[in-house]
Design a protein around this motif. Structure first.
Motif, mmCIF file in Angstrom:
data_model
loop_
_atom_site.group_PDB
_atom_site.id
_atom_site.type_symbol
_atom_site.label_atom_id
_atom_site.label_comp_id
_atom_site.label_asym_id
_atom_site.label_seq_id
_atom_site.Cartn_x
_atom_site.Cartn_y
_atom_site.Cartn_z
ATOM 1 N N SER A 165 0.849 -1.169 -0.077
ATOM 2 C CA SER A 165 0.207 -0.054 -0.168
ATOM 3 C C SER A 165 0.257 1.116 -0.191
ATOM 4 C CB SER A 165 -0.509 0.153 0.978
ATOM 5 O OG SER A 165 -1.847 -1.133 1.279
ATOM 6 N N GLU A 166 2.132 1.753 0.917
ATOM 7 C CA GLU A 166 3.236 2.494 0.630
ATOM 8 C C GLU A 166 4.141 2.315 -0.651
ATOM 9 O OE1 GLU A 166 5.167 2.708 4.311
ATOM 10 O OE2 GLU A 166 3.685 1.492 5.905
ATOM 11 N N ILE A 167 4.097 1.522 -1.173
ATOM 12 C CA ILE A 167 5.207 1.371 -1.649
ATOM 13 C C ILE A 167 4.573 1.849 -3.413
ATOM 14 C CG2 ILE A 167 6.004 0.165 -4.045
ATOM 15 C CD1 ILE A 167 6.206 -1.917 -1.155
ATOM 16 N N LYS A 168 2.995 1.202 -3.654
ATOM 17 C CA LYS A 168 2.558 1.697 -4.832
ATOM 18 C C LYS A 168 2.293 2.693 -5.467
ATOM 19 C CE LYS A 168 -0.759 -2.050 -4.908
ATOM 20 N NZ LYS A 168 -1.772 -2.728 -5.014
ATOM 21 N N GLY A 169 2.422 4.362 -4.873
ATOM 22 C CA GLY A 169 2.059 5.488 -5.112
ATOM 23 C C GLY A 169 3.715 5.859 -5.489
ATOM 24 N N PRO A 170 4.618 5.393 -4.920
ATOM 25 C CA PRO A 170 5.399 6.053 -5.409
ATOM 26 C C PRO A 170 5.690 5.921 -6.674
ATOM 27 C CG PRO A 170 5.817 6.039 -3.316
ATOM 28 C CD PRO A 170 4.361 5.452 -3.660
ATOM 29 N N GLN A 171 6.237 4.139 -6.649
ATOM 30 C CA GLN A 171 6.182 3.831 -7.993
ATOM 31 C C GLN A 171 5.622 4.051 -9.053
ATOM 32 O OE1 GLN A 171 6.043 -0.819 -6.960
ATOM 33 N NE2 GLN A 171 7.525 -0.740 -6.202
ATOM 34 N N ASP A 172 4.421 4.601 -9.307
ATOM 35 C CA ASP A 172 3.588 5.054 -9.977
ATOM 36 C C ASP A 172 4.130 5.962 -10.778
ATOM 37 O OD1 ASP A 172 2.186 2.365 -10.218
ATOM 38 O OD2 ASP A 172 0.254 3.675 -9.372
ATOM 39 N N ALA A 173 4.430 6.968 -9.795
ATOM 40 C CA ALA A 173 4.835 8.506 -9.677
ATOM 41 C C ALA A 173 7.147 8.230 -10.540
ATOM 42 C CB ALA A 173 4.713 9.061 -8.829
ATOM 43 N N ALA A 174 7.657 6.981 -9.949
ATOM 44 C CA ALA A 174 8.746 6.505 -10.801
ATOM 45 C C ALA A 174 8.549 6.376 -12.260
ATOM 46 C CB ALA A 174 9.628 5.672 -9.997
ATOM 47 N N TYR A 175 7.592 5.758 -12.000
ATOM 48 C CA TYR A 175 7.154 5.211 -13.341
ATOM 49 C C TYR A 175 6.799 5.880 -14.085
ATOM 50 C CZ TYR A 175 9.549 0.427 -12.741
ATOM 51 O OH TYR A 175 10.198 -0.079 -12.442
ATOM 52 N N SER A 176 7.018 7.112 -14.536
ATOM 53 C CA SER A 176 6.183 8.504 -15.483
ATOM 54 C C SER A 176 6.511 8.427 -16.799
ATOM 55 C CB SER A 176 6.518 9.650 -14.943
ATOM 56 O OG SER A 176 8.231 9.923 -14.719
ATOM 57 N N ALA A 177 6.104 8.690 -17.504
ATOM 58 C CA ALA A 177 5.508 8.519 -19.243
ATOM 59 C C ALA A 177 7.074 9.337 -19.081
ATOM 60 C CB ALA A 177 5.044 9.872 -18.908
ATOM 61 N N ASP A 178 7.601 10.861 -18.561
ATOM 62 C CA ASP A 178 8.864 10.852 -18.597
ATOM 63 C C ASP A 178 10.178 10.183 -18.717
ATOM 64 O OD1 ASP A 178 10.915 13.106 -19.071
ATOM 65 O OD2 ASP A 178 11.531 13.401 -17.131
ATOM 66 N N PHE A 179 10.793 8.912 -17.836
ATOM 67 C CA PHE A 179 11.459 8.397 -17.077
ATOM 68 C C PHE A 179 11.465 6.860 -17.691
ATOM 69 C CE2 PHE A 179 12.133 3.900 -15.543
ATOM 70 C CZ PHE A 179 13.238 4.497 -14.895
ATOM 71 N N LEU A 180 9.761 7.036 -18.416
ATOM 72 C CA LEU A 180 9.722 5.520 -19.208
ATOM 73 C C LEU A 180 10.294 6.714 -20.663
ATOM 74 C CD1 LEU A 180 5.806 4.292 -18.887
ATOM 75 C CD2 LEU A 180 8.753 3.307 -18.163
ATOM 76 N N SER A 181 9.869 7.363 -20.415
ATOM 77 C CA SER A 181 10.534 7.510 -22.247
ATOM 78 C C SER A 181 12.158 7.765 -22.557
ATOM 79 C CB SER A 181 9.988 9.011 -22.711
ATOM 80 O OG SER A 181 10.567 9.983 -22.066
ATOM 81 N N LYS A 182 13.038 7.790 -21.363
ATOM 82 C CA LYS A 182 14.382 7.373 -21.678
ATOM 83 C C LYS A 182 14.805 6.630 -21.806
ATOM 84 C CE LYS A 182 15.061 11.838 -18.416
ATOM 85 N NZ LYS A 182 15.413 11.830 -16.661
ATOM 86 N N LEU A 183 14.106 5.404 -21.351
ATOM 87 C CA LEU A 183 14.133 3.816 -21.370
ATOM 88 C C LEU A 183 13.798 3.822 -23.178
ATOM 89 C CD1 LEU A 183 13.294 3.072 -18.241
ATOM 90 C CD2 LEU A 183 15.673 3.135 -19.311
ATOM 91 N N GLY A 184 13.527 4.958 -23.615
ATOM 92 C CA GLY A 184 13.210 4.225 -25.310
ATOM 93 C C GLY A 184 11.730 3.527 -25.341
ATOM 94 N N LEU A 185 10.587 3.833 -24.147
ATOM 95 C CA LEU A 185 9.494 3.186 -23.860
ATOM 96 C C LEU A 185 8.477 4.135 -24.156
ATOM 97 C CD1 LEU A 185 10.231 0.289 -21.464
ATOM 98 C CD2 LEU A 185 10.500 0.322 -23.025
ATOM 99 N N ASP A 186 6.956 4.212 -24.420
ATOM 100 C CA ASP A 186 5.943 5.048 -24.550
ATOM 101 C C ASP A 186 5.723 4.516 -23.459
ATOM 102 O OD1 ASP A 186 4.717 2.936 -23.880
ATOM 103 O OD2 ASP A 186 3.908 2.062 -26.492
ATOM 104 N N SER A 187 4.561 5.644 -22.587
ATOM 105 C CA SER A 187 4.083 6.157 -21.948
ATOM 106 C C SER A 187 2.636 4.560 -21.026
ATOM 107 C CB SER A 187 2.960 7.274 -21.959
ATOM 108 O OG SER A 187 1.288 6.568 -22.561
#
Length: 295
Positions: A165-187
């Protein structure tokens, strides 16, 4: 169970993956693998590199430490317990020089079932805690962590209810569209057509540093793979070495992670094998499945 000094999966104590890298050892025991599984596309791991790669790794590390995922796939702060648990009979033996010899098979079944694609039903002992930690590291370092739906399922399976319950929110924020794009992934976490995104965690060994019956602390030493394999990739697949520390609690018949952390190394000297082409890497990822890890 991949990853640099960026925010990513880390220990809940430090706020998530953040301070540790993705996201495990040394001691009197070694792990053995069994039950090869045909999971051709599940990669795991994290790696360090340029700024974007470091961030990627930090998040990739998430695999090993969901909480850390949001903070440090790549970085890792490990927490070592001063109370090293003695090896259980049959798990290790001393050689003539007083050192430890490779772990001998115990014959104990590692798991009794599966929770989706993740092994479950681990034994309520030190062996079971080590098996659980190794398999959880693999799940947390997989490419599925980059898709919100599958990530939530993994977190719910690996962590205790409170920790998840504590981890999901921060994780979702970390896996942002900007972060994914830096890996070459879409949103949505998908790789471009003709490319293969690789994220795998491969445990090398496990060590119990503390065992108190209903709680255990296990270190998982692992190597991780992360990057994009494809003709136009600017972030090729690379490797990293990390140690993930999982604090486990026995709950409802199985081990669950209550907090975790991660740190770099130990890392061996790189070999002299020439790097493979992106086509070879993509083919290998599709052809070679993973394992269920057992003590």
């Amino acid at each position: 169970m991949s990853y640099d000094d960026e925010q990513g999966y880390g220990s809940r104590d430090s706020g998530g993956r953040g301070d540790g890298a993705y996201s495990t050892m040394g001691g009197t025991r070694q792990t053995r693998t069994r039950l090869p599984e045909g999971n051709p596309g599940a990669p795991h791991g994290r790696r360090p590199a340029r700024n974007s790669r470091s961030l990627v790794m930090a998040v990739g590390v998430v695999v090993l430490l969901v909480a850390a995922i949001a903070f440090a796939n790549l970085g890792g702060g490990g927490s070592d317990s001063p109370n090293a648990a003695p090896a259980a009979p049959g798990n290790s033996r001393s050689d003539a020089t007083g050192g430890t010899a490779p772990t001998a098979p115990t014959g104990t079944d590692p798991v009794t079932g599966k929770n989706g694609s993740i092994a479950s039903g681990f034994a309520h002992d030190e062996q079971g805690a080590q098996s659980a930690a190794a398999n959880y590291a693999v799940a947390l370092g997989s490419a599925e962590m980059f898709h919100s739906d599958s990530r939530h399922k993994i977190v719910d399976s690996v962590y205790s209810f409170e920790a998840a319950s504590e981890i999901k929110g921060p994780q979702d924020a970390a896996y942002s569209a900007d972060f994914l794009s830096k890996l070459g992934l879409d949103s949505d976490g998908n790789a471009p057509q003709g490319n293969t995104f690789v994220s795998r965690t491969i445990p090398v060994g496990t060590k119990v540093t503390e065992f108190r019956g209903t709680t255990a602390t296990v270190d998982v030493w692992y190597t991780g793979l992360i990057g994009m394999s494809g003709p136009d990739s600017t972030d090729p697949v690379s490797t990293s070495w990390k140690t993930w520390t999982a604090h486990l609690a026995w709950s409802k018949g199985d081990w669950k992670v209550t907090s975790d952390s991660q740190k770099d190394g130990p890392a061996p000297v790189p070999g002299d094998v020439a790097a493979s082409t992106s086509d070879e890497i993509s083919k290998a990822v599709g052809e070679f499945g993973g394992f269920t890890y057992a003590r």
